[in-house]
Design a protein around this motif. Sequence first.
Motif, PDB file in Angstrom:
ATOM      1  N   PRO A 108       0.817  -1.224   0.000  1.00 41.01           N
ATOM      2  CA  PRO A 108       0.000   0.000   0.000  1.00 41.01           C
ATOM      3  C   PRO A 108       0.853   1.278   0.000  1.00 41.01           C
ATOM      4  N   PHE A 109       1.975   1.249   0.702  1.00 45.63           N
ATOM      5  CA  PHE A 109       2.852   2.419   0.724  1.00 45.63           C
ATOM      6  C   PHE A 109       3.428   2.680  -0.661  1.00 45.63           C
ATOM      7  N   LEU A 110       3.907   1.634  -1.315  1.00 46.91           N
ATOM      8  CA  LEU A 110       4.444   1.809  -2.670  1.00 46.91           C
ATOM      9  C   LEU A 110       3.356   2.274  -3.645  1.00 46.91           C
ATOM     10  N   GLY A 111       2.144   1.744  -3.470  1.00 47.01           N
ATOM     11  CA  GLY A 111       1.024   2.184  -4.308  1.00 47.01           C
ATOM     12  C   GLY A 111       0.689   3.645  -4.080  1.00 47.01           C
ATOM     13  N   ALA A 112       0.751   4.080  -2.820  1.00 43.71           N
ATOM     14  CA  ALA A 112       0.468   5.488  -2.512  1.00 43.71           C
ATOM     15  C   ALA A 112       1.564   6.395  -3.054  1.00 43.71           C
ATOM     16  N   LEU A 113       2.797   5.935  -3.031  1.00 44.37           N
ATOM     17  CA  LEU A 113       3.890   6.732  -3.601  1.00 44.37           C
ATOM     18  C   LEU A 113       3.744   6.867  -5.115  1.00 44.37           C
ATOM     19  N   ALA A 114       3.346   5.772  -5.765  1.00 39.45           N
ATOM     20  CA  ALA A 114       3.215   5.780  -7.221  1.00 39.45           C
ATOM     21  C   ALA A 114       2.016   6.599  -7.681  1.00 39.45           C
ATOM     22  N   SER A 115       0.947   6.543  -6.898  1.00 40.54           N
ATOM     23  CA  SER A 115      -0.277   7.239  -7.311  1.00 40.54           C
ATOM     24  C   SER A 115      -0.998   7.799  -6.086  1.00 40.54           C
ATOM     25  N   PRO A 116      -0.557   8.941  -5.558  1.00 40.89           N
ATOM     26  CA  PRO A 116      -1.221   9.511  -4.380  1.00 40.89           C
ATOM     27  C   PRO A 116      -2.648   9.986  -4.665  1.00 40.89           C
ATOM     28  N   GLN A 148     -11.135   8.692   1.956  1.00 47.86           N
ATOM     29  CA  GLN A 148     -11.415  10.092   1.680  1.00 47.86           C
ATOM     30  C   GLN A 148     -11.852  10.884   2.917  1.00 47.86           C
ATOM     31  N   PRO A 149     -12.769  10.392   3.756  1.00 46.23           N
ATOM     32  CA  PRO A 149     -13.129  11.169   4.952  1.00 46.23           C
ATOM     33  C   PRO A 149     -11.941  11.352   5.915  1.00 46.23           C
ATOM     34  N   LEU A 150     -11.113  10.329   6.034  1.00 47.15           N
ATOM     35  CA  LEU A 150      -9.943  10.419   6.913  1.00 47.15           C
ATOM     36  C   LEU A 150      -8.932  11.430   6.371  1.00 47.15           C
ATOM     37  N   VAL A 151      -8.671  11.369   5.083  1.00 53.54           N
ATOM     38  CA  VAL A 151      -7.710  12.277   4.455  1.00 53.54           C
ATOM     39  C   VAL A 151      -8.214  13.717   4.543  1.00 53.54           C
ATOM     40  N   ARG A 152      -9.472  13.943   4.250  1.00 54.62           N
ATOM     41  CA  ARG A 152     -10.043  15.296   4.320  1.00 54.62           C
ATOM     42  C   ARG A 152     -10.105  15.779   5.771  1.00 54.62           C
ATOM     43  N   GLY A 153     -10.399  14.856   6.706  1.00 52.93           N
ATOM     44  CA  GLY A 153     -10.463  15.221   8.124  1.00 52.93           C
ATOM     45  C   GLY A 153      -9.116  15.628   8.683  1.00 52.93           C
ATOM     46  N   MET A 154      -8.056  15.100   8.118  1.00 50.51           N
ATOM     47  CA  MET A 154      -6.711  15.461   8.569  1.00 50.51           C
ATOM     48  C   MET A 154      -6.216  16.742   7.895  1.00 50.51           C
ATOM     49  N   GLY A 155      -6.998  17.281   6.967  1.00 50.98           N
ATOM     50  CA  GLY A 155      -6.666  18.570   6.361  1.00 50.98           C
ATOM     51  C   GLY A 155      -5.808  18.497   5.117  1.00 50.98           C
ATOM     52  N   PHE A 156      -5.720  17.362   4.476  1.00 49.77           N
ATOM     53  CA  PHE A 156      -4.942  17.249   3.242  1.00 49.77           C
ATOM     54  C   PHE A 156      -5.833  17.609   2.054  1.00 49.77           C
ATOM     55  N   ASN A 157      -5.343  18.525   1.225  1.00 49.73           N
ATOM     56  CA  ASN A 157      -6.144  18.976   0.086  1.00 49.73           C
ATOM     57  C   ASN A 157      -5.588  18.514  -1.254  1.00 49.73           C
ATOM     58  N   PRO A 207      -2.912  15.704  -3.453  1.00 50.86           N
ATOM     59  CA  PRO A 207      -2.282  14.385  -3.338  1.00 50.86           C
ATOM     60  C   PRO A 207      -0.824  14.436  -2.874  1.00 50.86           C
ATOM     61  N   GLN A 208      -0.118  15.498  -3.198  1.00 48.38           N
ATOM     62  CA  GLN A 208       1.294  15.591  -2.828  1.00 48.38           C
ATOM     63  C   GLN A 208       1.480  15.783  -1.320  1.00 48.38           C
ATOM     64  N   GLU A 209       0.491  16.365  -0.658  1.00 51.37           N
ATOM     65  CA  GLU A 209       0.591  16.599   0.788  1.00 51.37           C
ATOM     66  C   GLU A 209       0.565  15.301   1.593  1.00 51.37           C
ATOM     67  N   ILE A 210       0.016  14.277   1.036  1.00 56.96           N
ATOM     68  CA  ILE A 210      -0.165  13.027   1.786  1.00 56.96           C
ATOM     69  C   ILE A 210       1.079  12.140   1.765  1.00 56.96           C
ATOM     70  N   ILE A 211       2.015  12.396   0.872  1.00 54.38           N
ATOM     71  CA  ILE A 211       3.185  11.527   0.716  1.00 54.38           C
ATOM     72  C   ILE A 211       4.069  11.547   1.959  1.00 54.38           C
ATOM     73  N   LEU A 212       4.361  12.705   2.491  1.00 55.10           N
ATOM     74  CA  LEU A 212       5.235  12.795   3.669  1.00 55.10           C
ATOM     75  C   LEU A 212       4.637  12.096   4.896  1.00 55.10           C
ATOM     76  N   PRO A 213       3.372  12.338   5.252  1.00 49.20           N
ATOM     77  CA  PRO A 213       2.813  11.614   6.405  1.00 49.20           C
ATOM     78  C   PRO A 213       2.776  10.096   6.209  1.00 49.20           C
ATOM     79  N   LEU A 214       2.500   9.649   4.990  1.00 55.69           N
ATOM     80  CA  LEU A 214       2.508   8.202   4.726  1.00 55.69           C
ATOM     81  C   LEU A 214       3.918   7.630   4.874  1.00 55.69           C
ATOM     82  N   THR A 215       4.910   8.371   4.413  1.00 58.95           N
ATOM     83  CA  THR A 215       6.300   7.930   4.545  1.00 58.95           C
ATOM     84  C   THR A 215       6.699   7.853   6.010  1.00 58.95           C
TER      85      THR A 215
END
Length: 150
Positions: A54-62, A72-81, A83-91
């Motif tokens: 899943p991590f590699l999949g998220a890196l390839a296609s955030p 989607q509700p979790l990502v929006r609830g954490m304030g990510f708008n 796709p590039q913003e989510i890469i660092l927290p996932l890493t």
Amino acid sequence: MKPQESPKPDTLTRMMTRLWRAIEQRRRYQFLGLLVLMVLGSLTEVVSIGAVLPFLGALASPERVMDHPVLQPLVRGMGFNSPQEIILPLTVAFCAASLIAGGMRVLLLRLSLGYAFGLGSDLSTDVYRRTLHQPYAVQVARNSAEIDRK
């Protein structure tokens, strides 16, 4: 030369029962705690190994993470708008999971070795004590290379 046969299951069960009865109550509790820690360690290993794809999949296609209906509700609830913003927290989360699994592995190794050394010391001390505290007549009559199994 004849290969050595393994003990029969009932003999092995009897030997394990005798060993369990021979160890102190404190060591029994340590053993049970070690079993619990082994289960926790295996769960952390499963999480860290299971997070790789899943991590590699998220890196390839955030974008797919952002558009996933369950996430989607979790990502929006954490304030990510974006796709590039989510890469660092996932890493960071993936690295944390890997470090926790590695730490559990090291802790489990350390505690397992400590338990094995302590149990070996307890058992050998008990055997030595029983040998030394036998009556004088038994000590004189016995060959010094033999130890009685009482």
